[in-house]
Design a protein around this motif. Sequence first.
Motif, PDB file in Angstrom:
ATOM      1  N   TRP A  44       0.719  -1.249  -0.084  1.00 29.90           N
ATOM      2  CA  TRP A  44       0.048  -0.092   0.089  1.00 29.90           C
ATOM      3  C   TRP A  44       0.879   1.102  -0.049  1.00 29.90           C
ATOM      4  O   TRP A  44       0.524   2.157  -0.659  1.00 29.90           O
ATOM      5  N   GLN A  45       1.862   1.404   0.690  1.00 28.31           N
ATOM      6  CA  GLN A  45       2.930   2.406   0.779  1.00 28.31           C
ATOM      7  C   GLN A  45       3.485   2.576  -0.404  1.00 28.31           C
ATOM      8  O   GLN A  45       3.656   3.767  -1.112  1.00 28.31           O
ATOM      9  N   VAL A  46       3.893   1.667  -1.165  1.00 27.39           N
ATOM     10  CA  VAL A  46       4.412   1.719  -2.607  1.00 27.39           C
ATOM     11  C   VAL A  46       3.447   2.213  -3.586  1.00 27.39           C
ATOM     12  O   VAL A  46       3.897   3.381  -4.170  1.00 27.39           O
ATOM     13  N   TYR A  47       2.393   1.783  -3.696  1.00 25.88           N
ATOM     14  CA  TYR A  47       1.423   2.099  -4.630  1.00 25.88           C
ATOM     15  C   TYR A  47       0.782   3.540  -4.269  1.00 25.88           C
ATOM     16  O   TYR A  47       0.668   4.365  -5.134  1.00 25.88           O
ATOM     17  N   SER A  48       0.954   3.961  -2.960  1.00 22.46           N
ATOM     18  CA  SER A  48       0.444   5.276  -2.926  1.00 22.46           C
ATOM     19  C   SER A  48       1.346   6.105  -3.061  1.00 22.46           C
ATOM     20  O   SER A  48       1.132   7.359  -3.360  1.00 22.46           O
ATOM     21  N   ALA A  53       1.303   0.071 -11.208  1.00 22.38           N
ATOM     22  CA  ALA A  53       1.390  -1.404 -11.051  1.00 22.38           C
ATOM     23  C   ALA A  53       2.827  -2.066 -11.227  1.00 22.38           C
ATOM     24  O   ALA A  53       3.168  -2.871 -10.563  1.00 22.38           O
ATOM     25  N   LEU A  54       3.524  -1.397 -12.176  1.00 26.42           N
ATOM     26  CA  LEU A  54       4.809  -1.793 -12.353  1.00 26.42           C
ATOM     27  C   LEU A  54       5.534  -1.724 -10.888  1.00 26.42           C
ATOM     28  O   LEU A  54       6.614  -2.512 -10.875  1.00 26.42           O
ATOM     29  N   ASP A  55       5.634  -0.765 -10.292  1.00 26.48           N
ATOM     30  CA  ASP A  55       6.374  -0.749  -9.039  1.00 26.48           C
ATOM     31  C   ASP A  55       6.024  -1.530  -7.924  1.00 26.48           C
ATOM     32  O   ASP A  55       6.739  -2.052  -7.281  1.00 26.48           O
ATOM     33  N   LEU A  56       4.762  -2.114  -8.001  1.00 22.94           N
ATOM     34  CA  LEU A  56       4.347  -3.019  -7.306  1.00 22.94           C
ATOM     35  C   LEU A  56       5.097  -4.299  -7.599  1.00 22.94           C
ATOM     36  O   LEU A  56       5.450  -5.037  -6.806  1.00 22.94           O
ATOM     37  N   GLY A  57       5.296  -4.567  -8.886  1.00 19.41           N
ATOM     38  CA  GLY A  57       5.840  -5.830  -9.266  1.00 19.41           C
ATOM     39  C   GLY A  57       7.450  -5.624  -8.882  1.00 19.41           C
ATOM     40  O   GLY A  57       8.096  -6.786  -8.639  1.00 19.41           O
ATOM     41  N   ALA A 256       0.199  -9.503  -6.372  1.00 19.63           N
ATOM     42  CA  ALA A 256       0.672  -8.226  -6.387  1.00 19.63           C
ATOM     43  C   ALA A 256      -0.277  -7.143  -6.910  1.00 19.63           C
ATOM     44  O   ALA A 256      -0.015  -5.900  -6.741  1.00 19.63           O
ATOM     45  N   LEU A 257      -1.100  -7.787  -7.627  1.00 19.54           N
ATOM     46  CA  LEU A 257      -2.275  -6.689  -7.916  1.00 19.54           C
ATOM     47  C   LEU A 257      -3.229  -6.427  -7.228  1.00 19.54           C
ATOM     48  O   LEU A 257      -4.254  -5.633  -7.540  1.00 19.54           O
ATOM     49  N   GLU A 377       4.992 -11.877  -8.897  1.00 23.44           N
ATOM     50  CA  GLU A 377       4.529 -10.423  -8.732  1.00 23.44           C
ATOM     51  C   GLU A 377       5.046  -9.611  -9.730  1.00 23.44           C
ATOM     52  O   GLU A 377       4.396  -8.689 -10.053  1.00 23.44           O
ATOM     53  N   PHE A 378       6.556  -9.708  -9.993  1.00 18.96           N
ATOM     54  CA  PHE A 378       7.061  -8.779 -10.998  1.00 18.96           C
ATOM     55  C   PHE A 378       6.320  -8.727 -12.379  1.00 18.96           C
ATOM     56  O   PHE A 378       5.873  -7.910 -13.029  1.00 18.96           O
ATOM     57  N   GLU A 379       6.168 -10.146 -12.818  1.00 12.92           N
ATOM     58  CA  GLU A 379       5.416 -10.495 -13.895  1.00 12.92           C
ATOM     59  C   GLU A 379       3.965  -9.961 -13.978  1.00 12.92           C
ATOM     60  O   GLU A 379       3.454  -9.279 -14.981  1.00 12.92           O
TER      61      GLU A 379
END
Length: 433
Positions: A44-48, A53-57, A256-257, A377-379
């Motif tokens: 949640w911190q990264v996505y915020s 989506a790529l950064d979650l990967g 990851a999504l 998760e990266f994929e």
Amino acid sequence: MTPEPNTPPVSGLAAFASRDFRRYQMARMSVIIGAEAQTVAVAWQVYSITHRALDLGYTGLALFLPGLLFLLPAGHAADRYDRRMIILICYGLQIICTTALLTIAVLGLKNIWLIYGVLFLIGLGRAFSAPASSALIPHLVPEGQFVNAVTWGAAIFQLANIAGPALGGLLFTLPLGWLASGKLTGPGIVYIATLCSLLIFEVLISTISVRLGRMEHRAASVQVILAGFQYVRRSPMLLGSFSLDLFVVLLGGATALMPIFAQEILHIGPKGLGMLRAAPAAGALVISLVLARFPMRRKAGRLLFTAVGIFGAGTILFGLSHNLVLSLIALAITGGADMISVVIRSSVLQLATPPEMRGRVSAVNSLFLGASNELGEFESGLTAQWMGAVRATVVGGIGALMVTGIWPLIFPKLRKADQLTAAALRQDLHPRP
């Protein structure tokens, strides 16, 4: 090798008669709850920060790379040194890393590369602790109780996976900013809870009495270090089991999504994200309790492929759903199916591998698991960036179904696997010289 007489599968609470097994599982429950809560906070911190989506990967990639880079020395270390001590050192590193994440959160730093750097170190600790932990488990209970121990270990793992994300989602939204003049909110509160869980883990593991010492007495060499790869390569059932999980989860995993589904598709926020993360574990917990009471007796290979097919179908259903209840049901189905796969694959891994090789073979398995989970998760993040989260999830589920149809043809020994006993599995696993 002459097969041992068939014995009925052990059911009930037989594995808990071992003091070391009880303490090990209590430690696992504590640390997994903390780790899963931390995963929710990090995602949640990264996505915020980036809303990409790529950064979650990339979070999955940061966790996976150390396993790839340090696979060989980690497996050798698990066979060469005291496995219990390796675990304690690795989770000491986790304490340092979680403290770093807490510092980043409290200071309000927005540089996600700092977070990726900490995740890389967490992945480094996991790279060494995973083979040591996996190779330690068979020594905590008598061999006849191992499948029962695996089943209960999986049940405890899933219970922790239910509690962890739910705890992370709850703590993430608690109005406790007054604890540090408004700075200790959201992720910071979760990281403090994770630190507590890590300290409990260290205390409990330090009280386990089993001391294995060296299982592999030869000094490090290319031949010794690569022995795990060679054993898996020559064992069709092990190679088939490892690669099946790799490709199915690599294609069909949608973990990851989940922040995207929670925020943009289902509109349920961080608490809802915790529910989504917990749903697969809830399904897995139910199935694990059923397996503990009614253990698998025959046709393990066929059951494995059936479960993997159900996993792929559940993934497609989740991707297509825009309703919270239906999404939770779909995720629970995938978790239950995956639990059957976990019990079978874990039993094959340990029972079909000699004790002195378990660290290196477990390290190879950790590479496959890391590729399927963290690299998956990266994929997922990459494909979601290209085609959107819904399409990426559905296409991944279809890919998992395709793998399920192809793998029985490539690895017929895995499909024909019957009883989950050391005698039966080692009889079918004669590596070619």
